[in-house]
Design a protein around this motif. Structure first.
Motif, PDB file in Angstrom:
ATOM      1  N   ASP A  84       0.836  -1.243   0.018  1.00  0.00           N
ATOM      2  CA  ASP A  84       0.017  -0.089   0.161  1.00  0.00           C
ATOM      3  C   ASP A  84       1.009   1.231  -0.142  1.00  0.00           C
ATOM      4  OD1 ASP A  84      -2.425  -1.362   0.231  1.00  0.00           O
ATOM      5  OD2 ASP A  84      -2.381  -1.337   2.260  1.00  0.00           O
ATOM      6  N   GLU A  85       0.852   1.893  -1.019  1.00  0.00           N
ATOM      7  CA  GLU A  85       1.729   3.140  -1.069  1.00  0.00           C
ATOM      8  C   GLU A  85       3.058   3.162  -0.658  1.00  0.00           C
ATOM      9  OE1 GLU A  85      -0.442   6.366   0.808  1.00  0.00           O
ATOM     10  OE2 GLU A  85      -2.389   5.716  -0.002  1.00  0.00           O
ATOM     11  N   LEU A  99     -10.883  -6.265  -0.101  1.00  0.00           N
ATOM     12  CA  LEU A  99      -9.909  -5.796  -1.179  1.00  0.00           C
ATOM     13  C   LEU A  99     -10.379  -6.192  -2.535  1.00  0.00           C
ATOM     14  CD1 LEU A  99      -7.167  -4.836  -2.156  1.00  0.00           C
ATOM     15  CD2 LEU A  99      -6.183  -6.925  -1.231  1.00  0.00           C
ATOM     16  N   THR A 110      -3.657  -7.439  -7.837  1.00  0.00           N
ATOM     17  CA  THR A 110      -2.493  -7.004  -7.151  1.00  0.00           C
ATOM     18  C   THR A 110      -1.883  -8.277  -6.514  1.00  0.00           C
ATOM     19  OG1 THR A 110      -1.759  -5.533  -5.110  1.00  0.00           O
ATOM     20  CG2 THR A 110      -3.654  -7.019  -4.793  1.00  0.00           C
TER      21      THR A 110
END
Length: 116
Positions: A84-85, A99, A110
């Motif tokens: 995440d980021e 998700l 992902t």
């Protein structure tokens, strides 16, 4: 038609010390990961982390509803990890369906890591 076999069956044909030395599983079967998990129950019960693609469109196209995929995941793992980021974060496996819903809406996928 493509011949196939379960992971359990394939691993049954190799020396036991090979199987005992498996410390990570990496799988990308284009939406058929849930079926691969079902065919590897003995191996997955050994608490081995799994890196896998999470592609809800592919999973559904392969004939497995998201809820069934998540039930299979909950049988073997307690957490999933996702980038995440630029930061790797872990989440309870019970949140995996969320998700999947986010990815389904955007048509994206992902990679995740599944762990105990």
């Amino acid at each position: 038609t493509v011949p196939s076999d379960t992971l359990e069956s394939v691993l049954g044909k190799v020396p036991a010390e090979f199987v005992d030395n498996i410390h990570l599983i990496w799988i990308d079967s284009q939406g058929y990961e849930g079926y691969a998990f079902q065919g590897a129950e003995n191996l997955l019960s050994k608490n081995i982390p799994v890196v896998t693609e999470l592609w809800p469109y592919g999973i559904l196209s392969g004939g497995m509803p998201s809820e069934v995929y998540c039930q299979i995941a909950e049988k073997f793992w307690q957490y999933y990890w996702v980038l995440d980021e630029e930061k790797l974060t872990h989440h309870p496996i019970s949140e995996l369906i969320g998700l999947m819903e986010i990815l389904s809406k955007s048509g994206k996928y992902t990679n995740i890591i599944l762990t105990k």
